[in-house]
Design a protein around this motif. Structure first.
Motif, PDB file in Angstrom:
ATOM      1  N   ALA A 109      -8.181  47.403 -56.073  1.00 33.07           N
ATOM      2  CA  ALA A 109      -9.067  48.418 -55.505  1.00 33.07           C
ATOM      3  C   ALA A 109      -8.687  48.734 -54.066  1.00 33.07           C
ATOM      4  O   ALA A 109      -8.720  49.895 -53.643  1.00 33.07           O
ATOM      5  N   VAL A 266     -12.540  52.726 -59.401  1.00 29.86           N
ATOM      6  CA  VAL A 266     -11.631  51.613 -59.068  1.00 29.86           C
ATOM      7  C   VAL A 266     -12.253  50.269 -59.442  1.00 29.86           C
ATOM      8  O   VAL A 266     -11.825  49.227 -58.949  1.00 29.86           O
ATOM      9  N   TYR A 268     -15.032  48.842 -58.633  1.00 26.39           N
ATOM     10  CA  TYR A 268     -15.317  48.217 -57.345  1.00 26.39           C
ATOM     11  C   TYR A 268     -16.286  47.053 -57.471  1.00 26.39           C
ATOM     12  O   TYR A 268     -17.265  47.122 -58.211  1.00 26.39           O
TER      13      TYR A 268
END
Length: 450
Positions: A109, A266, A268
């Motif tokens: 990420a 991503v 996260y």
């Protein structure tokens, strides 16, 4: 929950992380440079390890030294704070490969969001609004000029590896393109080791509004409200507030939704911030916001989010890193009141030039609704080796007017003698008609000093 935490940072953020970790019962380990030996964060940690001389490359950016300290002290986890190694993919990977817990998002990420061109393209694909700009690096001044002509002047040349307001320049007409292109590419090459740049539409009047996101251990990404960071000098934030006076409920909902999409793109995990530019309404359309960048770490201004929500973001970071819930029910959070943060820097209040020195007197304001996160105290020294941030004043009032009045009182009650400080600037800001009205933009400070 793990039992010990090494904080790979210094100053106010190291002290702030240590405070929460100790409250949670964790053994805390500080790392410090030779010139920081007497600072509060070193003295307040359970253990402290000297890792090098003042130069950041030999201490706080020295990944090998930090990892050696973690190994020597038996630390179970590493919290990077902000700056230094906090967004260094290799360091994050090295921490994990050493068998330690990394308090932050995955190395993947960090990599995805570290390259601004790749991040722009990724966000566009995820449905997050991005400003008109180039999808690939521009390799020559001529390419940059062609791109600018297609986008429409004025434009911004931005370093792909840049961030935090560094590595960018506004170009208002073709005559200045070649010189500004050379300046930015040369600067980016020196500072970031990567001279690639892209061209993006520039908004002459814009606000800087960011959204705090939190990626939970169960894979969900939640948005914890916005922060208005439009008070800036030389593209560096000096004051922030939440909620943003510029957002209505509909626009807030859109922006928070876009931030969640950014985090989900991503996968996260942990605390992060999605930054947007907010352009005002025109005769042709309403206000528009565009993705600026994503900071894959805790932000300097995180306390104002904590204050209006009644949560501890560092505790949430630590709990998520341990695979636990964040320590609160996201569905039950509500924003209460208004919060403002003022960054107290060792710099003069007119030109904002650094003014380090020994602190002979340090008196912090106190009282209901006032919080101070400080990295220094009387008898310590602000050196020229690091960022000029000495402390953050955070105030919380029932509404914006109450927060402004509390901020005025807090600034008046803060005494720093020895180094320069920007307290006088903050006192001026809090009486400035534009700022008080809530209708201001990122050029406010420049207008104040024109």
């Amino acid at each position: 929950m793990f039992d010990s935490l090494l904080v790979a940072n210094r100053g106010e953020i190291a002290r702030r992380v240590i405070r929460t970790a100790k409250r949670m019962g964790l053994r805390t380990i500080a790392v410090y440079s030779e010139v920081d030996a007497g600072l509060p964060f070193v003295l307040e940690a359970d253990e402290a390890v000297l890792i090098g001389p003042a130069a950041p490359a030999e201490s706080y950016r020295n990944a090998a030294a930090v990892l050696a300290a973690a190994k020597a002290t038996g630390a179970a986890a590493v919290h990077p704070g902000y700056g230094f190694l906090s967004e260094n993919t290799d360091f994050a990977r090295d921490v994990v490969e050493a068998g330690l817990i990394w308090v932050g998002p995955s190395p993947e990420a960090i990599t995805a969001m570290g390259d601004k061109i790749a991040a722009r393209n990724l966000m566009a694909a995820a449905g997050v609004p991005v400003a008109p700009g180039t999808e690939d690096p521009v390799r020559t001044a001529e390419e940059a000029a062609d791109a600018a002509a297609a986008i429409g002047y004025p434009v911004m040349i931005k370093a792909s590896a840049g961030g935090g307001g560094m590595g960018m320049a506004v170009v208002s007409d073709p005559a200045n393109m070649a010189s500004e292109y050379e300046k930015v590419t040369a600067f980016a090459g020196r500072l970031f080791g990567d001279s690639s740049v892209f061209v993006e539409r520039y908004f002459p009047r814009v606000r800087h509004v960011e959204v705090q996101i939190l990626g939970l251990a169960d894979g969900r990404v939640i948005a914890l409200g916005e922060r208005d960071c439009s008070v800036q000098r030389r593209n560096q934030k000096v004051a922030e507030e939440t909620p943003s006076p510029a957002l209505d409920d509909a626009l807030r909902t859109q922006m928070l939704g876009a931030a969640r999409k950014a985090g989900e793109a991503v996968d996260y995990q942990g605390a992060g911030t999605v930054e947007f530019l907010l352009a005002p309404a025109t005769a042709d359309h309403g206000p528009e916001f565009f993705f600026l960048e994503m900071n894959t770490r805790l932000q300097v201004e995180h306390p104002i989010t904590e204050t209006v929500l009644g949560i501890d973001l560092v505790e949430a970071q630590l709990r998520i890193a341990a695979g636990e819930d964040p320590g609160f029910d996201p569905e039950r959070l509500t924003v209460t009141g208004h919060a403002i943060e003022l960054r107290i820097n060792a710099e003069d209040s007119r030109r904002f030039l650094p003014g380090p020195g020994a602190i002979t007197e340090w008196i912090e304001p106190s009282g209901e609704g006032i919080r101070v996160d400080a990295g220094y105290a009387a008898g310590t020294t602000v050196t020229p080796s690091y960022d000029s941030l000495m402390a953050k004043v955070i105030v919380h009032g029932a509404d914006r007017d109450a927060a402004l009045q509390l901020a005025r009182s807090a600034v008046a009650g803060f005494t720093v003698i020895g180094p320069k400080s920007n307290l006088a600037f903050h006192a001026e800001l809090l009486e400035n008609a534009e700022f008080v009205s809530g209708d201001y933009d990122t050029a406010l400070v420049a207008r104040m000093r024109a």
